[in-house]
Design a protein around this motif. Structure first.
Motif, PDB file in Angstrom:
ATOM      1  N   ALA A 129       2.754  -8.622  13.200  1.00  0.00           N
ATOM      2  CA  ALA A 129       1.804  -9.507  12.534  1.00  0.00           C
ATOM      3  C   ALA A 129       1.789  -9.200  11.044  1.00  0.00           C
ATOM      4  CB  ALA A 129       0.409  -9.336  13.140  1.00  0.00           C
ATOM      5  N   GLN A 130       1.745 -10.232  10.236  1.00  0.00           N
ATOM      6  CA  GLN A 130       1.807 -10.071   8.784  1.00  0.00           C
ATOM      7  C   GLN A 130       0.614  -9.272   8.272  1.00  0.00           C
ATOM      8  OE1 GLN A 130       4.445 -11.401   7.116  1.00  0.00           O
ATOM      9  NE2 GLN A 130       3.815 -10.593   5.125  1.00  0.00           N
ATOM     10  N   LEU A 131       0.891  -8.270   7.431  1.00  0.00           N
ATOM     11  CA  LEU A 131      -0.179  -7.495   6.811  1.00  0.00           C
ATOM     12  C   LEU A 131      -0.824  -8.300   5.688  1.00  0.00           C
ATOM     13  CD1 LEU A 131       1.536  -3.989   6.505  1.00  0.00           C
ATOM     14  CD2 LEU A 131      -0.351  -4.592   8.037  1.00  0.00           C
ATOM     15  N   PRO A 132      -2.120  -8.118   5.464  1.00  0.00           N
ATOM     16  CA  PRO A 132      -2.766  -8.827   4.349  1.00  0.00           C
ATOM     17  C   PRO A 132      -2.286  -8.283   3.010  1.00  0.00           C
ATOM     18  CG  PRO A 132      -4.282  -7.242   5.341  1.00  0.00           C
ATOM     19  CD  PRO A 132      -3.060  -7.271   6.222  1.00  0.00           C
ATOM     20  N   GLY A 133      -2.317  -9.121   1.999  1.00  0.00           N
ATOM     21  CA  GLY A 133      -1.926  -8.685   0.665  1.00  0.00           C
ATOM     22  C   GLY A 133      -0.418  -8.698   0.470  1.00  0.00           C
ATOM     23  N   ASP A 134      -0.018  -8.368  -0.723  1.00  0.00           N
ATOM     24  CA  ASP A 134       1.399  -8.344  -1.086  1.00  0.00           C
ATOM     25  C   ASP A 134       1.883  -6.901  -1.118  1.00  0.00           C
ATOM     26  OD1 ASP A 134       3.907  -8.982  -1.951  1.00  0.00           O
ATOM     27  OD2 ASP A 134       3.333  -9.291  -4.047  1.00  0.00           O
ATOM     28  N   GLN A 135       2.464  -6.451  -0.016  1.00  0.00           N
ATOM     29  CA  GLN A 135       2.947  -5.082   0.094  1.00  0.00           C
ATOM     30  C   GLN A 135       4.469  -5.067  -0.079  1.00  0.00           C
ATOM     31  OE1 GLN A 135       0.888  -2.817   0.042  1.00  0.00           O
ATOM     32  NE2 GLN A 135      -1.006  -3.525   0.981  1.00  0.00           N
ATOM     33  N   ARG A 136       4.922  -4.325  -1.042  1.00  0.00           N
ATOM     34  CA  ARG A 136       6.352  -4.340  -1.377  1.00  0.00           C
ATOM     35  C   ARG A 136       7.224  -3.749  -0.275  1.00  0.00           C
ATOM     36  NH1 ARG A 136       9.075  -1.333  -6.657  1.00  0.00           N
ATOM     37  NH2 ARG A 136      11.238  -1.902  -6.190  1.00  0.00           N
ATOM     38  N   TRP A 137       6.736  -2.671   0.370  1.00  0.00           N
ATOM     39  CA  TRP A 137       7.585  -1.920   1.289  1.00  0.00           C
ATOM     40  C   TRP A 137       7.293  -2.177   2.766  1.00  0.00           C
ATOM     41  CZ3 TRP A 137      11.466  -0.065  -1.346  1.00  0.00           C
ATOM     42  CH2 TRP A 137      11.286   0.324  -2.678  1.00  0.00           C
ATOM     43  N   ALA A 138       6.272  -2.942   3.065  1.00  0.00           N
ATOM     44  CA  ALA A 138       5.926  -3.159   4.475  1.00  0.00           C
ATOM     45  C   ALA A 138       5.386  -4.567   4.678  1.00  0.00           C
ATOM     46  CB  ALA A 138       4.889  -2.125   4.927  1.00  0.00           C
ATOM     47  N   ARG A 139       5.989  -5.288   5.613  1.00  0.00           N
ATOM     48  CA  ARG A 139       5.497  -6.625   5.948  1.00  0.00           C
ATOM     49  C   ARG A 139       4.491  -6.562   7.096  1.00  0.00           C
ATOM     50  NH1 ARG A 139      11.121  -8.475   7.703  1.00  0.00           N
ATOM     51  NH2 ARG A 139      10.989  -6.268   8.291  1.00  0.00           N
ATOM     52  N   GLY A 199       7.537   3.769  -2.365  1.00  0.00           N
ATOM     53  CA  GLY A 199       7.871   3.600  -0.955  1.00  0.00           C
ATOM     54  C   GLY A 199       6.694   3.987  -0.076  1.00  0.00           C
ATOM     55  N   ILE A 200       6.979   4.222   1.203  1.00  0.00           N
ATOM     56  CA  ILE A 200       5.943   4.580   2.163  1.00  0.00           C
ATOM     57  C   ILE A 200       6.019   6.073   2.448  1.00  0.00           C
ATOM     58  CG2 ILE A 200       5.057   4.237   4.505  1.00  0.00           C
ATOM     59  CD1 ILE A 200       6.220   1.420   4.401  1.00  0.00           C
ATOM     60  N   ILE A 201       4.914   6.761   2.218  1.00  0.00           N
ATOM     61  CA  ILE A 201       4.797   8.189   2.526  1.00  0.00           C
ATOM     62  C   ILE A 201       4.071   8.310   3.859  1.00  0.00           C
ATOM     63  CG2 ILE A 201       3.772  10.380   1.797  1.00  0.00           C
ATOM     64  CD1 ILE A 201       3.870   9.299  -1.078  1.00  0.00           C
ATOM     65  N   THR A 202       4.555   9.205   4.726  1.00  0.00           N
ATOM     66  CA  THR A 202       3.916   9.362   6.026  1.00  0.00           C
ATOM     67  C   THR A 202       3.515  10.819   6.265  1.00  0.00           C
ATOM     68  OG1 THR A 202       6.015   9.763   7.200  1.00  0.00           O
ATOM     69  CG2 THR A 202       5.282   7.468   6.997  1.00  0.00           C
ATOM     70  N   GLY A 203       2.708  11.026   7.298  1.00  0.00           N
ATOM     71  CA  GLY A 203       2.366  12.379   7.714  1.00  0.00           C
ATOM     72  C   GLY A 203       1.208  12.978   6.946  1.00  0.00           C
ATOM     73  N   GLN A 204       1.273  14.303   6.775  1.00  0.00           N
ATOM     74  CA  GLN A 204       0.165  15.043   6.180  1.00  0.00           C
ATOM     75  C   GLN A 204      -0.104  14.636   4.733  1.00  0.00           C
ATOM     76  OE1 GLN A 204      -1.896  16.875   7.852  1.00  0.00           O
ATOM     77  NE2 GLN A 204      -3.136  17.398   6.073  1.00  0.00           N
ATOM     78  N   ALA A 205       0.948  14.365   3.971  1.00  0.00           N
ATOM     79  CA  ALA A 205       0.765  13.951   2.579  1.00  0.00           C
ATOM     80  C   ALA A 205      -0.020  12.646   2.510  1.00  0.00           C
ATOM     81  CB  ALA A 205       2.117  13.796   1.893  1.00  0.00           C
ATOM     82  N   ALA A 206       0.255  11.728   3.436  1.00  0.00           N
ATOM     83  CA  ALA A 206      -0.482  10.463   3.481  1.00  0.00           C
ATOM     84  C   ALA A 206      -1.914  10.685   3.951  1.00  0.00           C
ATOM     85  CB  ALA A 206       0.237   9.484   4.403  1.00  0.00           C
ATOM     86  N   ARG A 207      -2.075  11.592   4.888  1.00  0.00           N
ATOM     87  CA  ARG A 207      -3.421  11.880   5.395  1.00  0.00           C
ATOM     88  C   ARG A 207      -4.325  12.417   4.283  1.00  0.00           C
ATOM     89  NH1 ARG A 207      -4.173  15.611  10.660  1.00  0.00           N
ATOM     90  NH2 ARG A 207      -6.162  14.789  11.335  1.00  0.00           N
ATOM     91  N   GLN A 208      -3.775  13.249   3.419  1.00  0.00           N
ATOM     92  CA  GLN A 208      -4.566  13.845   2.338  1.00  0.00           C
ATOM     93  C   GLN A 208      -5.056  12.799   1.342  1.00  0.00           C
ATOM     94  OE1 GLN A 208      -1.759  16.758   0.938  1.00  0.00           O
ATOM     95  NE2 GLN A 208      -2.437  18.321   2.383  1.00  0.00           N
ATOM     96  N   GLN A 209      -4.383  11.652   1.282  1.00  0.00           N
ATOM     97  CA  GLN A 209      -4.762  10.599   0.344  1.00  0.00           C
ATOM     98  C   GLN A 209      -5.535   9.462   1.016  1.00  0.00           C
ATOM     99  OE1 GLN A 209      -4.162  10.609  -3.059  1.00  0.00           O
ATOM    100  NE2 GLN A 209      -3.552  12.723  -2.663  1.00  0.00           N
ATOM    101  N   ALA A 210      -5.717   9.553   2.331  1.00  0.00           N
ATOM    102  CA  ALA A 210      -6.278   8.426   3.083  1.00  0.00           C
ATOM    103  C   ALA A 210      -7.659   8.019   2.610  1.00  0.00           C
ATOM    104  CB  ALA A 210      -6.302   8.765   4.574  1.00  0.00           C
ATOM    105  N   TRP A 211      -8.499   8.979   2.261  1.00  0.00           N
ATOM    106  CA  TRP A 211      -9.857   8.662   1.838  1.00  0.00           C
ATOM    107  C   TRP A 211      -9.951   8.458   0.328  1.00  0.00           C
ATOM    108  CZ3 TRP A 211      -8.638  11.530   6.030  1.00  0.00           C
ATOM    109  CH2 TRP A 211      -9.235  11.145   7.237  1.00  0.00           C
TER     110      TRP A 211
END
Length: 202
Positions: free
Chosen positions: A64-74, A35-47
Motif C-alpha cells: 500500500a502506498q505510503l503517505p507523503g513523498d518518500q524518496r527511498w520507500a514507496r 537512504g533507509i537506516i534500520t535497527g538500533q540506530a533507527a530506534r534511537q531516532q524514533a522519538w
C-alpha cells in the motif's frame, strides 16, 4: 553454500549462521536523505524524528502506498527489504535461508516476503511456523514421557501485538491447532508505559 536462519519477530529480528554467529535488529527504520537506516540506530531516532520513523512495517507488510513523498520507500515492503538487506549483509550474505515466520502472516504477506528474499539473491530452503520452531525442545522432552497427545501454549510477544499459538505434541509430531492475535499489546506498549512512568517521576 552457507546457510542461515532468519527469525521474524519485529521486537528483535534475528539471523543466525551455521557457524553460530548471531545478528539482531529491532524492527525500526528511519527514512533519511541518504537512504533507509534500520535497527538500533533507527530506534534511537524514533522519538526524535517521528515523521521519518517506521516501526510497524512488519506487522503491516504490504505494498500500500505510503503517505507523503518518500524518496527511498514507496510502501512497507520497501522498508522491510532495507532491513532484510541489512541483516543479510551483517551475516556475510548466506546463499541459503531458513525462514521462521509467525503463523499470522497471511498468504499475501508470505508471497511478498518470498519476493523480498529472492531480491537478495538467496535461496529459501524451508519456511517454518515460529511457534513450532520454538517448541522443538518440548517435543524432544516429551519423547521421554508417556505416549499420548499433549498441548502447550506458545506466546510470541512482538513489537505491536502478541500471538498466542496452541501447539499439539503427539509422539514425534508437532502441529499448530490455532493462533490468537491480541492486537496493540506488544513490547512497545510496555516501553511506552515505562517511559511515561519515568517521565512522571521527574
Amino acid at each position: 553454500m552457507r546457510t542461515a536462519v532468519i527469525e521474524f519477530n519485529d521486537q528483535a529480528l534475528l539471523i543466525k549462521t551455521e557457524e553460530g554467529e548471531l545478528f539482531s535488529e529491532p524492527g525500526f527504520a528511519l527514512h533519511t536523505e541518504q537512504g533507509i537506516i534500520t535497527g538500533q540506530a533507527a530506534r534511537q531516532q524514533a522519538w526524535l524524528q517521528p515523521q521519518n520513523s517506521y516501526r510497524d512495517f512488519w506487522r503491516q507488510l504490504n505494498q500500500a502506498q505510503l503517505p507523503g513523498d518518500q524518496r527511498w520507500a514507496r510502501h512497507h515492503a520497501d522498508i522491510a527489504f532495507a532491513q532484510l538487506r541489512s541483516l543479510h549483509s551483517k551475516a556475510c550474505a548466506p546463499e541459503q535461508l531458513v525462514l521462521s515466520v509467525p503463523g499470522t502472516f497471511d498468504d499475501q504477506q508470505l508471497s511478498l516476503l518470498l519476493g523480498l528474499i529472492n531480491a537478495l539473491e538467496a535461496k529459501i530452503i524451508a519456511i517454518v511456523d515460529s511457534s513450532l520452531a520454538d517448541c522443538l525442545a518440548l517435543q524432544e522432552a516429551s519423547d521421554n514421557l508417556q505416549s499420548g497427545e499433549r498441548e502447550t501454549l506458545h506466546i510470541d510477544l512482538q513489537l505491536h501485538q502478541t500471538v498466542i499459538s496452541q501447539v499439539s505434541i503427539e509422539n514425534q509430531n508437532l502441529s499448530v491447532r490455532a493462533h490468537q492475535v491480541i492486537p496493540d499489546i506488544g513490547a512497545s506498549l510496555f516501553y511506552n508505559s515505562l517511559a511515561n512512568y519515568i517521565r512522571d517521576l521527574a
